[in-house]
Enzyme design. Structure first.
Site, PDB file in Angstrom:
ATOM      1  N   ASP A 150       0.848  -1.192   0.000  1.00 25.20           N
ATOM      2  CA  ASP A 150       0.000   0.000   0.000  1.00 25.20           C
ATOM      3  C   ASP A 150       0.885   1.244   0.000  1.00 25.20           C
ATOM      4  O   ASP A 150       0.660   2.185   0.751  1.00 25.20           O
ATOM      5  CB  ASP A 150      -0.950  -0.009   1.205  1.00 25.20           C
ATOM      6  N   GLN A 152      -3.063  -5.293   6.261  1.00 23.51           N
ATOM      7  CA  GLN A 152      -2.782  -4.235   7.234  1.00 23.51           C
ATOM      8  C   GLN A 152      -3.582  -4.476   8.519  1.00 23.51           C
ATOM      9  O   GLN A 152      -4.580  -3.812   8.787  1.00 23.51           O
ATOM     10  CB  GLN A 152      -3.122  -2.863   6.637  1.00 23.51           C
ATOM     11  N   ASP A 198      -4.960  -4.299  12.216  1.00 29.57           N
ATOM     12  CA  ASP A 198      -5.048  -3.201  13.180  1.00 29.57           C
ATOM     13  C   ASP A 198      -4.301  -3.540  14.469  1.00 29.57           C
ATOM     14  O   ASP A 198      -4.414  -4.661  14.997  1.00 29.57           O
ATOM     15  CB  ASP A 198      -6.510  -2.923  13.536  1.00 29.57           C
ATOM     16  N   ASP A 246      -1.944   9.233  10.183  1.00 30.28           N
ATOM     17  CA  ASP A 246      -2.846   8.568   9.248  1.00 30.28           C
ATOM     18  C   ASP A 246      -3.854   7.691   9.988  1.00 30.28           C
ATOM     19  O   ASP A 246      -3.512   7.005  10.956  1.00 30.28           O
ATOM     20  CB  ASP A 246      -2.009   7.701   8.290  1.00 30.28           C
ATOM     21  N   GLU A 289     -11.650  -0.226  19.345  1.00 29.43           N
ATOM     22  CA  GLU A 289     -12.871  -0.921  18.951  1.00 29.43           C
ATOM     23  C   GLU A 289     -13.734  -1.158  20.183  1.00 29.43           C
ATOM     24  O   GLU A 289     -13.219  -1.527  21.245  1.00 29.43           O
ATOM     25  CB  GLU A 289     -12.556  -2.287  18.311  1.00 29.43           C
ATOM     26  N   GLU A 306      -5.386  13.146   9.943  1.00 23.25           N
ATOM     27  CA  GLU A 306      -6.088  12.739   8.725  1.00 23.25           C
ATOM     28  C   GLU A 306      -7.351  11.988   9.136  1.00 23.25           C
ATOM     29  O   GLU A 306      -7.284  10.858   9.630  1.00 23.25           O
ATOM     30  CB  GLU A 306      -5.200  11.840   7.856  1.00 23.25           C
ATOM     31  N   HIS A 310      -2.145  12.745  -2.851  1.00 20.49           N
ATOM     32  CA  HIS A 310      -1.655  11.464  -3.361  1.00 20.49           C
ATOM     33  C   HIS A 310      -2.756  10.426  -3.509  1.00 20.49           C
ATOM     34  O   HIS A 310      -2.523   9.376  -4.111  1.00 20.49           O
ATOM     35  CB  HIS A 310      -0.580  10.929  -2.421  1.00 20.49           C
ATOM     36  N   ASP A 311      -3.914  10.658  -2.952  1.00 20.16           N
ATOM     37  CA  ASP A 311      -5.036   9.726  -3.039  1.00 20.16           C
ATOM     38  C   ASP A 311      -6.020  10.182  -4.119  1.00 20.16           C
ATOM     39  O   ASP A 311      -5.804  11.182  -4.801  1.00 20.16           O
ATOM     40  CB  ASP A 311      -5.759   9.648  -1.691  1.00 20.16           C
TER      41      ASP A 311
END
Length: 549
Positions: free
Chosen positions: A61, A169, A171, A201, A208, A243, A316-317
C-alpha cells in the site's frame, strides 16, 4: 526555528519520495535526491515538506503498510540520510513532517509475524483477534472495492484478525498498554531525529468497542491527548496533522479544548484536513455556483486559537467524494470522471490540471480560493507546474508519477534508463515532460510555477489569511464567491467569479468609503470607494484579493 505556532500561516508541500528525485540512478526517488531540490522548494516559498511514508514496508500500500517503524525503507536510503535531509532543510528554514500510520502495521511486521504464530504468543495481544467474524457487526468497510469484510481468517492460528483497511494491514490493539507505549516510543524516536511532526494517518479507528461504529471513540481522544501532552512537554515546536475524512463538526473534537471557547488551547491535533470543502470547490467551478462552498464553510465550527485547518485541492489519493451526498457523488463522477477508469473507491483518481481541463483560468482561480480560505494550504508536488496523470496505471499510481524537472530524456528525475523508472513518465502531447517541466517554467515570467510562487509569497505576507476570521458576503449573484478575511485592523476581501461569463456585482463596502481597493495578487488599484454600493465587474473566472489603501 523556534516558533510553536509556525503552522498557522504555513504553506505545506506534499511530495512522494519515490517520485521526486533519484540520487543513485536506480529509477526510484530517494531521500538524498530531495536535498539538491531543497533550494527549488525554498524558491517556491513553501514552509514545510510533507513526506509520504518512508519507513520499512513491503509496499503493498505504497508504504502505508509499515513493517519497521524504526528504519527507512531501503529504496529511500538510511536513517543517516534522513538526518542529513532534516539538517539541510532546517539550514534553509524549511521544516519536514512525514506520514505516521498509527492504526495498523503490515502483516509482515515482526510483531504480526509473532502474533499469528499461536494464541499464547507474547505478541498475540498486539493485534485484535476473534474466534469468529461476528464482533463489531455493522462497522463500515472502508475499501469497498476490494475488501469483503473487516475480518480475515488466519489459517496459522485459527482465528480472525481485525483490519479497517486492507487485509495485509492488521489493526494494532491499543487496549494493550504495551502497544500504546510502543507507538509513543516511535514518535519520540523520530522527533529526536529533528523531524518537525507527523501527518497522523487513519486515527479515528484506533480503538474498537461492541455496539459502536468503532470510530472516534473516547479512548482514541484520550490517547491523542497523551501524545499531544508528551509533544508539548518535550517537542513544543512539533505538530500533529490529523487525517480524518469527516464533517467539520465531527472533526472538531480532535482539536479538543473547549468547543464553546476558542481561547482555550487545543490539546489533541494541531491541524486537521478540511476534507469536505475540497470537492465543493470543484463542483462550484464546474457548475458556476458558490453556494456549496459557502454552506460547508459556514457549517465549520470555530477551533482553538492554537489550531488550524489544512486545505488542499489534490493529494496522493483519489479526489474523495465520501463527504458529499449520493446525488452529488454521481454528479461529480459524471462531471469529472466520464471514463470509468478515472473512478476509484468513492472518488476520482486524477490530478488537478487534468480535472480542470488544463484551463489556466480555472487553475489560477482554484488556487486563489485555496490560498485565501481559512487554513494552511497544501501544494501537491507537480501541481505547481501543471503536471498530468496516467489513469492506465494501477490504483493511485496515476497521480504519483515522477516529477518533471527538465525536458531532457529522463525528465531530470533519474539518470537510469526511463524504462527502469518505478513508474513511467507522463509522455503525452499535452502533459509530457518535454512540455511541462520545472526548468522551462522557472524562466518563463507568466508560467504557472511563477504564478504559484507569487501567490505563495503574497499569502505568507498577509497575517490575516493565517489568523483572521472569515465572513461570507451575501450577494444576489450565485456565481460569485466572496468573503471577508479580517483580523483587528487588517482586512482582505476575496472576490471570485466561478462562472464562464462576465459578472457585475455590488459589494457592501461602505465602511471603506474614501479608500482605494488594491488587488494584492495583481498589484493593481481599483476605483476608490465613494458610496455605500461598490460596483465591480469580473471577467470569466477572474478573482481579486482586495485590501484598502
Amino acid at each position: 526555528m523556534t516558533n510553536s505556532l509556525w503552522y498557522k500561516n504555513a504553506i505545506f508541500y506534499e511530495l512522494h519520495i519515490r517520485s521526486f528525485a533519484d540520487s543513485n540512478g536506480d529509477g526510484k526517488g530517494d531521500l538524498l535526491g530531495i536535498i539538491p531540490k531543497l533550494d527549488y522548494l525554498k524558491d517556491l516559498g513553501v514552509d514545510c515538506i510533507w513526506l509520504l511514508p518512508m519507513f520499512g514496508s513491503p509496499l503493498k500500500d505504497d508504504g502505508y503498510d509499515i513493517s519497521d517503524y524504526f528504519n527507512i525503507h531501503s529504496d529511500y536510503g538510511t536513517v543517516e540520510d534522513f538526518q542529513l535531509l532534516v539538517k539541510e532543510s532546517h539550514a534553509r528554514g524549511l521544516r519536514i513532517i512525514t506520514d505516521l500510520v498509527l492504526n495498523h502495521t503490515s502483516d509482515q511486521h515482526p510483531w504480526f509475524i509473532e502474533s499469528r504464530k499461536s494464541k499464547d504468543n507474547p505478541y498475540r495481544d498486539y493485534y485484535v483477534w476473534s474466534d469468529n467474524n461476528k464482533k463489531y457487526e455493522g462497522v463500515r468497510i472502508i475499501f469497498v472495492d476490494t475488501e469483503p469484510s473487516n475480518w480475515t481468517y488466519d489459517e496459522t492460528s485459527g482465528q480472525y484478525y481485525w483490519h479497517r483497511f486492507y487485509a495485509s494491514q492488521p489493526d494494532l490493539n491499543y487496549d494493550n498498554p504495551e502497544v500504546a507505549d510502543k507507538m509513543l516510543e516511535v514518535i519520540r524516536f523520530w522527533l529526536d531525529m529533528g523531524i518537525d511532526g507527523f501527518r497522523a494517518d487513519a486515527v479515528p479507528y484506533l480503538f474498537e468497542r461492541e455496539g459502536t461504529s468503532c470510530e472516534n471513540l473516547p479512548e482514541t481522544h484520550d490517547y491523542l491527548k497523551r501524545v499531544r501532552a508528551m509533544m508539548n512537554e518535550h517537542y513544543p515546536d512539533a505538530i500533529l496533522l490529523g487525517e480524518a475524512n469527516m464533517w467539520p463538526h465531527e472533526l472538531r473534537p480532535y482539536f479538543s479544548g473547549d468547543p464553546n471557547n476558542p481561547a482555550v488551547p487545543g490539546d489533541e491535533f494541531h491541524l486537521a484536513f478540511h476534507f469536505p470543502v475540497m470537492p465543493r470547490i470543484f463542483k462550484g467551478l464546474k457548475l458556476g455556483r458558490a453556494n456549496d462552498i459557502i454552506n460547508i464553510m459556514n457549517d465549520t465550527p470555530a477551533i482553538p486559537y492554537n489550531c488550524q485547518w489544512c486545505v488542499f485541492l489534490r493529494n496522493h489519493d483519489e479526489l474523495t467524494l465520501e463527504m458529499v451526498t449520493e446525488d452529488d457523488r454521481q454528479l461529480m463522477w459524471q462531471l469529472y470522471a466520464p471514463d470509468p477508469a478515472m473512478k476509484l473507491n468513492l472518488g476520482i483518481r486524477r490530478r488537478l490540471t487534468p480535472l480542470l481541463e488544463n484551463d489556466r483560468r480555472k487553475i489560477e482561480l482554484a488556487n486563489a480560493i485555496l490560498f485565501s480560505l481559512p487554513g494552511a494550504p497544501i501544494i501537491y508536488y507537480g501541481d505547481e507546474i501543471g503536471m498530468g496523470d496516467n489513469i492506465a496505471l494501477f490504483d493511485r499510481n496515476g497521480v504519483r508519477t515522477p516529477m518533471q524537472w527538465t525536458g531532457e530524456r529522463g525528465a531530470g528525475f533519474s539518470t537510469a534508463d526511463p524504462s527502469q523508472f518505478w513508474a513511467p513518465l507522463i509522455d503525452d502531447a499535452v502533459y509530457g515532460y518535454q512540455h511541462i517541466n520545472v526548468a522551462s517554467q522557472q524562466h518563463e515570467a507568466n508560467s504557472l510555477f511563477n504564478l504559484m510562487k507569487h501567490m505563495v509569497a503574497v499569502r505568507k505576507s498577509l497575517f490575516v489569511l493565517g489568523w483572521g476570521d472569515c465572513t461570507f458576503l451575501q450577494l444576489d449573484n450565485e456565481t460569485i464567491l466572496a468573503y471577508h478575511r479580517h483580523h483587528e485592523s487588517e482586512h482582505c476581501f476575496i472576490i471570485c467569479n466561478l462562472s464562464d461569463q462576465s459578472q457585475t456585482i455590488t459589494l457592501p463596502l461602505s465602511e471603506f468609503a474614501g479608500r482605494t481597493p488594491h488587488d494584492l495578487l495583481h498589484d493593481k488599484s481599483l476605483a476608490p470607494v465613494t458610496t455605500s454600493e461598490y460596483t465591480l465587474t469580473l471577467a470569466p473566472y477572474q478573482y481579486h484579493w482586495l485590501a484598502f489603501k
